[in-house]
Design a protein around this motif. Structure first.
Motif, PDB file in Angstrom:
ATOM      1  N   PRO A   1       4.162   6.245  -2.006  1.00  0.00           N
ATOM      2  CA  PRO A   1       3.527   5.634  -0.832  1.00  0.00           C
ATOM      3  C   PRO A   1       2.407   6.540  -0.346  1.00  0.00           C
ATOM      4  O   PRO A   1       2.665   7.644   0.114  1.00  0.00           O
ATOM      5  CB  PRO A   1       4.667   5.594   0.188  1.00  0.00           C
ATOM      6  N   ARG A   2       1.169   6.127  -0.502  1.00  0.00           N
ATOM      7  CA  ARG A   2       0.041   6.969  -0.126  1.00  0.00           C
ATOM      8  C   ARG A   2      -0.756   6.322   1.002  1.00  0.00           C
ATOM      9  O   ARG A   2      -0.986   5.116   0.992  1.00  0.00           O
ATOM     10  CB  ARG A   2      -0.883   7.201  -1.345  1.00  0.00           C
TER      11      ARG A   2
ATOM     12  N   SER B   1      -3.817   6.337   1.566  1.00  0.00           N
ATOM     13  CA  SER B   1      -5.063   5.719   1.104  1.00  0.00           C
ATOM     14  C   SER B   1      -4.844   4.887  -0.150  1.00  0.00           C
ATOM     15  O   SER B   1      -4.159   5.327  -1.082  1.00  0.00           O
ATOM     16  CB  SER B   1      -6.088   6.810   0.807  1.00  0.00           C
ATOM     17  N   PRO B   2      -5.442   3.694  -0.195  1.00  0.00           N
ATOM     18  CA  PRO B   2      -5.336   2.887  -1.419  1.00  0.00           C
ATOM     19  C   PRO B   2      -6.074   3.533  -2.587  1.00  0.00           C
ATOM     20  O   PRO B   2      -5.873   3.144  -3.735  1.00  0.00           O
ATOM     21  CB  PRO B   2      -5.984   1.558  -1.030  1.00  0.00           C
ATOM     22  N   TYR B   3      -6.931   4.523  -2.265  1.00  0.00           N
ATOM     23  CA  TYR B   3      -7.715   5.159  -3.323  1.00  0.00           C
ATOM     24  C   TYR B   3      -7.022   6.393  -3.896  1.00  0.00           C
ATOM     25  O   TYR B   3      -7.537   7.035  -4.795  1.00  0.00           O
ATOM     26  CB  TYR B   3      -9.104   5.530  -2.775  1.00  0.00           C
ATOM     27  N   SER B   4      -5.848   6.762  -3.342  1.00  0.00           N
ATOM     28  CA  SER B   4      -5.116   7.912  -3.871  1.00  0.00           C
ATOM     29  C   SER B   4      -4.211   7.462  -5.020  1.00  0.00           C
ATOM     30  O   SER B   4      -3.839   6.287  -5.117  1.00  0.00           O
ATOM     31  CB  SER B   4      -4.252   8.542  -2.765  1.00  0.00           C
ATOM     32  N   PHE B   5      -3.852   8.415  -5.837  1.00  0.00           N
ATOM     33  CA  PHE B   5      -2.929   8.191  -6.955  1.00  0.00           C
ATOM     34  C   PHE B   5      -1.628   7.549  -6.446  1.00  0.00           C
ATOM     35  O   PHE B   5      -1.014   8.058  -5.507  1.00  0.00           O
ATOM     36  CB  PHE B   5      -2.642   9.557  -7.590  1.00  0.00           C
ATOM     37  N   GLN B   6      -1.234   6.439  -7.067  1.00  0.00           N
ATOM     38  CA  GLN B   6      -0.086   5.678  -6.555  1.00  0.00           C
ATOM     39  C   GLN B   6       1.200   5.895  -7.370  1.00  0.00           C
ATOM     40  O   GLN B   6       2.182   5.166  -7.180  1.00  0.00           O
ATOM     41  CB  GLN B   6      -0.429   4.181  -6.518  1.00  0.00           C
TER      42      GLN B   6
ATOM     43  N   CYS C   1      -0.464  14.800  -7.066  1.00  0.00           N
ATOM     44  CA  CYS C   1      -0.321  14.606  -5.616  1.00  0.00           C
ATOM     45  C   CYS C   1       0.424  15.763  -4.990  1.00  0.00           C
ATOM     46  O   CYS C   1       1.289  16.366  -5.611  1.00  0.00           O
ATOM     47  CB  CYS C   1       0.315  13.255  -5.267  1.00  0.00           C
TER      48      CYS C   1
ATOM     49  N   ASP D   1      -9.352  11.660  -2.823  1.00  0.00           N
ATOM     50  CA  ASP D   1      -8.046  12.120  -2.346  1.00  0.00           C
ATOM     51  C   ASP D   1      -8.121  13.635  -2.129  1.00  0.00           C
ATOM     52  O   ASP D   1      -8.113  14.400  -3.084  1.00  0.00           O
ATOM     53  CB  ASP D   1      -7.009  11.767  -3.412  1.00  0.00           C
TER      54      ASP D   1
ATOM     55  N   PHE E   1       3.192  -0.495   1.877  1.00  0.00           N
ATOM     56  CA  PHE E   1       1.963  -0.642   1.095  1.00  0.00           C
ATOM     57  C   PHE E   1       2.033  -1.782   0.080  1.00  0.00           C
ATOM     58  O   PHE E   1       1.027  -2.422  -0.212  1.00  0.00           O
ATOM     59  CB  PHE E   1       1.617   0.688   0.423  1.00  0.00           C
TER      60      PHE E   1
ATOM     61  N   MET F   1      -6.773   2.730   7.431  1.00  0.00           N
ATOM     62  CA  MET F   1      -6.425   2.866   6.015  1.00  0.00           C
ATOM     63  C   MET F   1      -5.485   1.735   5.587  1.00  0.00           C
ATOM     64  O   MET F   1      -5.535   1.279   4.444  1.00  0.00           O
ATOM     65  CB  MET F   1      -5.752   4.214   5.760  1.00  0.00           C
TER      66      MET F   1
ATOM     67  N   TYR G   1      -6.150  -1.010   2.680  1.00  0.00           N
ATOM     68  CA  TYR G   1      -5.262  -1.448   1.590  1.00  0.00           C
ATOM     69  C   TYR G   1      -5.427  -2.952   1.338  1.00  0.00           C
ATOM     70  O   TYR G   1      -5.531  -3.404   0.200  1.00  0.00           O
ATOM     71  CB  TYR G   1      -3.788  -1.174   1.950  1.00  0.00           C
TER      72      TYR G   1
END
Lengths: 336, 336, 336, 336
Positions: free
Chosen positions: C133-134, C136-141, C308, D49, D191, D219, D223
């Motif tokens: 759960p990050r 930002s949607p742009y971070s590694f998921q 992460c 990130d 998310f 943020m 998403y």
């Protein structure tokens, strides 16, 4: 210090700002990005009031790189401060202090019995309230000057140095023979009091305000130190959060973080933090695990008849049991 | 007040507790449930310090039914308090006040120009700082006595009553001709100062502490009132929360809630709450929508050169524009 | 449950309310004071939704005496819950667990090396993120299903039971061979997920939400337990407060308080709490001092290249050093 | 983005870090001060990130200059977003929406009567809960699918567009004819749900989490938007603070601050914020004063028998009175 400029700022505005900054004695390093222009201030900004720069129309935001405190800052004083009391007792730099005693001094019998008992258990400083900051004007406000005299008697008899809370500049003459002057959480930003305590030389125990940040606590210490008194001991005593299942939230992280940021000793008050005597032991042991420099604990010989905060006071035998645990854990921490 | 007992408490412990409560002059009503025994205290508990009951071993929890404040309590004084200044200006009870002026008084020219301008825009009280509580000892601390004198001059010239912050008991003589004494957020629980202000008769503007609950704010007012001074004006100025996108979180709900709990006037300080001048207008209009009794606004004729908090100050023309909006909204609220 | 009535309520309104309460199966005990009328509900109110009573016009306030949770409540289950994993590993009731592993599973080499290293240091459960759960949607998921397979491989090779976070009901089939299902702080009140986890039998590690009270955490556990799954482990991982000097504020007091309120095991996550690897050791030792039932620690063999949270991960040798300290302190705590 | 390096970092470490940053496509601007070395990243860092940079040993701190959201950012989309519903109703960009209806849909009679009444008073969207997120598993959980059908019937009869809360991805098919999908505060960082809502095209009302910062709220919107759905309406509904005198603290400052940061409409929920019906009117008027784009209000025709949250619901005639006040104030705001 980095100054982020607004978009579409006119050149004259920028020049005016740079001129002002240079007039304060800083060099300015400009960086023009696609979307953002940044000014970097080169020089010692620890004593610079950022709000006078923020007032300029050209400015969007100020980003501090350097801490705004200097005397309390470990970067400038890498060695731990060791506070030394008149009788030689040391606090900080590996010297652990165990401070104990009643919330308020109520009678000669009470304070002397408690003093003897906590000394037997290993406490090396005696606490006792004379002037009590109470939320309600209708609550017991402490026995004042009388209490201070009884506390001095207990000091005489047991040899324990004493600590008591000062609430107002006018009370200073009464504290002449008190070893450590305590500033309560509600007075952490009573700046006139801090300055007055900076102008005398006795050690000051400065409690963190209920909603004070680490930086604000260190700035409060800086108020005292900037007047010439470097003998400041910081005290974490619980902060105010959304959680109401306990009186305050002990911020255990404050211990290692403050140890990084400052050279001043950091002790913990688990009694006021939790407000409940049965939580005092686990919170004390946790604080030892986090490497605090000492603890300040409320102990009363007759909690049911205490004039204040009886429900958070330990009885002498409970304190004795806890002190043993604390010393055992301290020992284990040596090799940790 | 309801006292919840622990499980498995001995009969003697309960009897001891009941005896103690009765000795304080209360009747006790016992209720034995399957899992819980409750004692109800009958009588006026508003002045009772609950902690002396909580100290008893038999007690698990204290539940207050009655508020711990009396003089500030609307239940006992249903009518709105109207604070009346020397020149007849009224605050509260439908009388809206618009207080404006610079964060700190810096020069005769500055304070007089600002005073004239805000008066023209409809302000009916002039603010101006002489002693400034600053987080850093290295920041500008106010011009002190000199500033008070300049403020008095502006009062003389414009006829506006004046308000300024007092930080320490010893400053009291300097405030003889100041119309309203302000207690800052950091001093809200400086109990010695509160008591001293209760012993004189000038109106006091009491700012809510950064993390003070409604009840604590009212207890601080009670400190002043219990010494004999009922002329207290409460001021919401933003609280400290987790949100760091703005300096403080304006607690707009405080306005209607305090109006229910107390008869004292409630005004709002949108300048310190937000810390940013462009947020002052929307927060002021929101406060009017929530039926505040007044506003206190920072106005500076030259924010870029202000010695403190320039970035939250409005220019006189911005203030003028905002004042028009405020009065228009006030009018609409009349028929709302 | 005590119901405080408004002033000047009509008799019919009270009768209507009492009739309603009695229709729910409770006896009502009335207490008429001078200023206040109270109704006491006699019977088991732990499952009663107080808001349906608060809706009545006659009601001013509801005061809960009994906790609103039952299965998680120590009063009804005095014995500690011991969660037993498939391979016999026990958690709670004196059984300490040391959970360690990378924030996210990134490669076979990574997870197997870390697993072996932490096992050698004394960890008895392996953690590893698959779904992350990050903010930002742009971070590694997270690497998802692939990561779970690698985690299972590490389990096979080392024999360590494994724990991983589930974010959505639809992922449940993928977790068939995972030993403990973790619910993250942001999902603590994802009630549909909690119910689904209650309908299966694997142990659930429930992290406290960033601003969840003790009671809300226990109510979230109650959601799982009320569906039939009693294998719930609670995890304190830092709460959100005004302090921004550190990522979250570890609520160390939660440990002893939760131990009083519930029989469920309570473990601590010092890595996410602080967000900084060098604070992990002092916070871990503090948690041991406060008698936690276990720790969950992020360990990465190459933090600089972690996908992460590398900055809060310990290297295997740092973890090894810390584990030694933990076990030494645990031992000292035995005799404390 | 500015990267502050630790003191005494080796040259190789810096080079390694710079190499990594450049490999991500950014230019690096170095600034060597006396005490501090800073690296400035030049390029669009909104999708970067920061934690992967923070993991490097050389790094002390990351300072973001650019916001980490892009689609929700007003800088990239200066024009207000106007969300348009199927029947042409507009929200945002000067179009005020008044959403009203019961906390939960309980019966055909109830929802249709409430719908007609709120429409007559000027509401232009109907709210009604079908799936209810409740703190306790023992509280009423909503009538689910049945409730959605009744809501659709009320839409048919009154022509009002409808909004209802979705709690779980699996419920999506049931919401086919619902006009706005609401995400509750507790699910703001669910998310997987956000992504699923981003993949469909209906407008989403996103409530701010109890302890979510402005940035986290944006943020969460990002998403949804990053999956392709730009129809997001933000909703301030009170945050969690230390103050317990009211259920939540309405963050009125969020309205003007969010209007600066984003182009998305911002509405307010005063019912859930305060939890008390008599506070709904002052908080609504305050929100209008702060220029919100709409309000969402709980209205029930029989609050005493409501299955949930009756105590915060207005009766239709109270709502009617309030709606008049709202429209009058809106009008006054036009010329403000």
């Amino acid at each position: 210090m980095i100054v982020k400029l607004r978009k579409n700022v006119k050149v004259e505005q920028i020049e005016k700002l740079i001129g002002f900054i240079e007039s304060l004695g800083f060099e300015v390093d400009c960086s023009f990005g696609e979307n953002t222009t940044l000014l970097g201030l080169i020089g010692d900004t620890s004593g610079l009031d950022s709000s006078i720069i923020k007032s300029f129309e050209a400015v969007d935001e100020i980003i501090r790189i350097q801490e705004p405190y200097k005397r309390a800052n470990r970067k400038f004083h890498p060695e731990d401060t060791v506070v030394i009391l008149e009788n030689g007792t040391k606090i900080g730099g590996g010297n652990f202090c165990l401070i104990a005693g009643p919330c308020s001094v109520e009678s000669e019998e009470q304070i002397i019995e408690v003093a003897k008992r906590v000394k037997d258990s290993g406490a090396n400083i005696l606490r006792g309230g004379a002037f009590k900051p109470r939320t309600s004007p209708y609550s017991f406000q402490g026995k004042g000057e009388v209490a201070l005299k009884l506390l001095l008697k207990a000091k005489e008899i047991t040899g324990l140095p004493i600590i008591s809370e000062i609430m107002e500049i006018g009370q200073l003459p009464l504290f002449e023979d008190v070893d450590i002057l305590q500033v309560g959480a509600r007075n952490m930003q009573n700046f006139d009091l801090l300055k007055a305590l900076g102008k005398q030389s006795k050690p000051v125990l400065l409690k963190r305000g209920l909603s004070a940040t680490y930086e604000e606590l260190l700035m409060a210490a800086e108020y005292i130190m900037s007047e010439g008194n470097d003998n400041v001991i910081l005290c974490e005593r619980g902060i105010r959060t959304f959680e109401t299942g306990v009186r305050n939230t002990l911020d255990i992280t404050a211990i290692p973080v403050l140890h990084e940021k400052t050279h001043l000793p950091v002790i913990v008050d688990p009694s006021h933090s939790s407000g409940v005597s049965r939580l005092v032991k686990p919170l004390s042991l946790a604080s030892v695990g986090a490497s605090c420099d000492g603890l300040i604990i409320e102990v009363h010989n007759d909690p049911e008849n205490a004039l204040c905060d009886g429900n958070q006071s330990l009885r002498p035998d409970e304190f004795d049991d806890m002190a043993r645990s604390i010393f055992r854990l301290k020992e284990a921490m040596m090799v940790v």
